[in-house]
Design a protein around this motif. Structure first.
Motif, PDB file in Angstrom:
ATOM      1  N   TRP A   8      16.907  61.622  40.049  1.00  0.00           N
ATOM      2  CA  TRP A   8      18.155  61.210  39.390  1.00  0.00           C
ATOM      3  C   TRP A   8      18.344  59.708  39.533  1.00  0.00           C
ATOM      4  CZ3 TRP A   8      22.280  65.333  41.227  1.00  0.00           C
ATOM      5  CH2 TRP A   8      21.868  66.600  40.776  1.00  0.00           C
ATOM      6  N   TRP A  10      20.464  56.087  39.623  1.00  0.00           N
ATOM      7  CA  TRP A  10      21.665  55.760  40.411  1.00  0.00           C
ATOM      8  C   TRP A  10      22.942  56.112  39.670  1.00  0.00           C
ATOM      9  CZ3 TRP A  10      25.040  52.340  38.218  1.00  0.00           C
ATOM     10  CH2 TRP A  10      24.534  51.472  37.244  1.00  0.00           C
ATOM     11  N   GLY A  14      25.436  58.166  42.026  1.00  0.00           N
ATOM     12  CA  GLY A  14      26.687  57.534  42.471  1.00  0.00           C
ATOM     13  C   GLY A  14      27.917  58.302  42.023  1.00  0.00           C
ATOM     14  N   SER A 156      36.494  52.842  49.520  1.00  0.00           N
ATOM     15  CA  SER A 156      37.236  53.327  48.339  1.00  0.00           C
ATOM     16  C   SER A 156      38.733  53.242  48.579  1.00  0.00           C
ATOM     17  CB  SER A 156      36.870  54.781  48.021  1.00  0.00           C
ATOM     18  OG  SER A 156      35.599  54.852  47.458  1.00  0.00           O
TER      19      SER A 156
ATOM     20  N   SER B  20      18.813  62.280  44.137  1.00  0.00           N
ATOM     21  CA  SER B  20      19.031  60.849  43.898  1.00  0.00           C
ATOM     22  C   SER B  20      18.125  60.015  44.811  1.00  0.00           C
ATOM     23  CB  SER B  20      20.496  60.484  44.159  1.00  0.00           C
ATOM     24  OG  SER B  20      20.775  60.591  45.535  1.00  0.00           O
ATOM     25  N   ALA B  22      18.473  59.423  47.817  1.00  0.00           N
ATOM     26  CA  ALA B  22      19.200  58.730  48.892  1.00  0.00           C
ATOM     27  C   ALA B  22      18.789  59.272  50.258  1.00  0.00           C
ATOM     28  CB  ALA B  22      20.712  58.888  48.700  1.00  0.00           C
ATOM     29  N   PHE B  37      17.355  48.037  42.905  1.00  0.00           N
ATOM     30  CA  PHE B  37      18.801  48.151  42.730  1.00  0.00           C
ATOM     31  C   PHE B  37      19.276  49.576  43.056  1.00  0.00           C
ATOM     32  CE2 PHE B  37      22.469  48.996  39.882  1.00  0.00           C
ATOM     33  CZ  PHE B  37      23.352  48.090  40.440  1.00  0.00           C
ATOM     34  N   HIS B  38      18.333  50.517  43.117  1.00  0.00           N
ATOM     35  CA  HIS B  38      18.665  51.947  43.192  1.00  0.00           C
ATOM     36  C   HIS B  38      19.780  52.311  44.189  1.00  0.00           C
ATOM     37  CE1 HIS B  38      17.837  56.198  42.472  1.00  0.00           C
ATOM     38  NE2 HIS B  38      17.904  56.380  43.776  1.00  0.00           N
ATOM     39  N   TYR B  40      21.784  50.376  45.906  1.00  0.00           N
ATOM     40  CA  TYR B  40      23.012  49.594  45.657  1.00  0.00           C
ATOM     41  C   TYR B  40      23.768  50.169  44.463  1.00  0.00           C
ATOM     42  CZ  TYR B  40      20.900  46.523  49.032  1.00  0.00           C
ATOM     43  OH  TYR B  40      20.334  46.051  50.185  1.00  0.00           O
ATOM     44  N   GLY B  41      23.004  50.645  43.475  1.00  0.00           N
ATOM     45  CA  GLY B  41      23.627  51.284  42.304  1.00  0.00           C
ATOM     46  C   GLY B  41      24.351  52.564  42.696  1.00  0.00           C
ATOM     47  N   ILE B  42      23.720  53.367  43.553  1.00  0.00           N
ATOM     48  CA  ILE B  42      24.339  54.627  43.987  1.00  0.00           C
ATOM     49  C   ILE B  42      25.633  54.346  44.746  1.00  0.00           C
ATOM     50  CG2 ILE B  42      24.115  56.595  45.568  1.00  0.00           C
ATOM     51  CD1 ILE B  42      21.179  56.762  44.875  1.00  0.00           C
ATOM     52  N   ILE B  43      25.534  53.503  45.786  1.00  0.00           N
ATOM     53  CA  ILE B  43      26.715  53.240  46.616  1.00  0.00           C
ATOM     54  C   ILE B  43      27.769  52.494  45.791  1.00  0.00           C
ATOM     55  CG2 ILE B  43      27.574  52.075  48.707  1.00  0.00           C
ATOM     56  CD1 ILE B  43      24.771  52.535  49.951  1.00  0.00           C
ATOM     57  N   SER B  45      28.289  52.359  42.440  1.00  0.00           N
ATOM     58  CA  SER B  45      28.983  53.125  41.396  1.00  0.00           C
ATOM     59  C   SER B  45      29.899  54.175  42.020  1.00  0.00           C
ATOM     60  CB  SER B  45      27.987  53.762  40.417  1.00  0.00           C
ATOM     61  OG  SER B  45      27.132  54.670  41.078  1.00  0.00           O
ATOM     62  N   ALA B  46      29.471  54.774  43.140  1.00  0.00           N
ATOM     63  CA  ALA B  46      30.349  55.733  43.829  1.00  0.00           C
ATOM     64  C   ALA B  46      31.626  55.012  44.265  1.00  0.00           C
ATOM     65  CB  ALA B  46      29.647  56.332  45.045  1.00  0.00           C
ATOM     66  N   LEU B  47      31.458  53.765  44.687  1.00  0.00           N
ATOM     67  CA  LEU B  47      32.567  52.977  45.201  1.00  0.00           C
ATOM     68  C   LEU B  47      33.547  52.566  44.102  1.00  0.00           C
ATOM     69  CD1 LEU B  47      33.208  52.135  47.963  1.00  0.00           C
ATOM     70  CD2 LEU B  47      31.915  50.040  47.648  1.00  0.00           C
TER      71      LEU B  47
END
Lengths: 185, 137
Positions: A8, A10, A14, A156, B20, B22, B37-38, B40-43, B45-47
């Motif tokens: 998957w 990012w 995310g 958050s 993912s 992670a 970027f993977h 950083y993109g996950i954290i 975008s979640a943020l």
């Protein structure tokens, strides 16, 4: 449905994490996985030695269920939702890891040199796994949370202290990755 | 039995951590090398979604599934415990390549040496509990 079986990107991972945080808030809880380590201490009887572990662990049952779910989810994903588990990392990183004798870089999900049963017989590997685990457990509780509790939930909620913790995660992580790991591996 | 929902949330979390990547040691190593970027993109975008979501929950006083207003407590104010604890956590994260969530995922995925990591993470937590009164917070 093809995308499910591929790694998957990012922009799926995310938002899924954000969804999980929302679901936990919606059901009256919060997202924080390292609390389970404290609960496990209490279940093992740590409450007798220290006040810190003297709490009603049954109130944390919901979070233990999240952990059990995470185990089941890992099994489902690895067994049924993955065709090729190889993690395609940057070629420079592959080269660097191969220099450090991690030959499985780029062709496996986890380094076979550290996470296969054969590797467990090597004292160096046991040191990496045990010291790594100990520092994660100690640090997470000292900082009052881990990646989920601070980097996701805390930031958050715009908690300044979570920013201190996350900066700490990266100071420690960069130091280990660049300065210590090359000598340990 | 209404707690069963948490098992399903956990399953969703476990699948997400594995798929993912992670939960992969390699992704954590690569993140600290700044080569992709993977993570950083996950954290990140979640943020971004998380910040908007919590602002929305607070502003519109969104109610939980049980009809209570969702309250998110502030964290205790301090500097040293977050800085010292954070650095110690980071050292371990970069070494074992797994944080407490993905540790559980990796058990299920069949990487059994992770059990050594989990065992020592519990031990580390225990050691913190014993030493806590003597540490700067």
């Amino acid at each position: 449905m093809e995308w499910i079986f591929n790694p998957w990107p990012w922009y799926i991972g995310g938002p899924m994490i954000a969804l999980i945080m929302f679901l936990l808030l919606y059901f009256g809880k919060s997202f924080g996985m390292s609390s389970n380590l404290r609960t496990l201490c209490t279940i093992c009887g740590a409450g007798k030695s220290t006040e810190f572990f003297n709490f009603d662990w049954k109130k944390q049952q919901w979070n233990l269920l999240v952990s059990v779910g995470a185990i089941i989810g890992g099994a489902i994903a690895a067994q049924f939702l993955t065709v090729d588990a190889s993690v395609i990392i940057h070629p420079d990183t592959v080269a660097k890891l191969q220099d450090l004798s991690i030959q499985s870089a780029g062709t496996a999900y986890m380094p076979e040199e550290l996470f296969s049963l054969q590797a467990l017989t090597q004292p160096k590997v046991l040191l990496v796994l045990s010291l790594g685990g100990f520092l994660v457990g100690f640090g997470a509780r000292y900082a009052g949370g881990c990646t989920s509790g601070h980097a996701i939930s805390g930031l958050s909620n715009l908690q300044l202290v979570s920013l201190y913790a996350v900066i700490g995660f990266f100071v420690g992580g960069l130091f280990m990755n660049h300065l210590l790991l090359p000598y340990i591996l | 039995m209404r707690q069963i929902i948490f098992l399903f949330i956990g399953i969703l979390f476990g699948i997400t951590m594995f798929k993912s990547e992670a939960a992969s040691w390699f992704r954590i190593y690569e993140m600290f090398q700044f080569k992709s970027f993977h993570m950083y993109g996950i954290i990140g975008s979640a943020l971004v979604i998380g910040v908007l979501m919590i602002q929305f929950i607070k502003r519109y006083k969104i109610k939980s599934a049980y009809g209570e207003t969702i309250v998110i407590p502030d964290k205790e104010k301090s500097f040293s415990r977050y800085a010292y604890g954070g650095i110690i956590f980071g050292l371990g994260w970069a070494l074992a390549g797994a944080c407490p969530g993905p540790m559980f995922t990796l058990i299920g995925a069949g990487f059994y040496p992770i059990l050594v990591v989990v065992f020592f993470a519990v031990l580390g937590t225990w050691a913190y509990g014993i030493l806590a009164p003597k540490l700067p917070h």
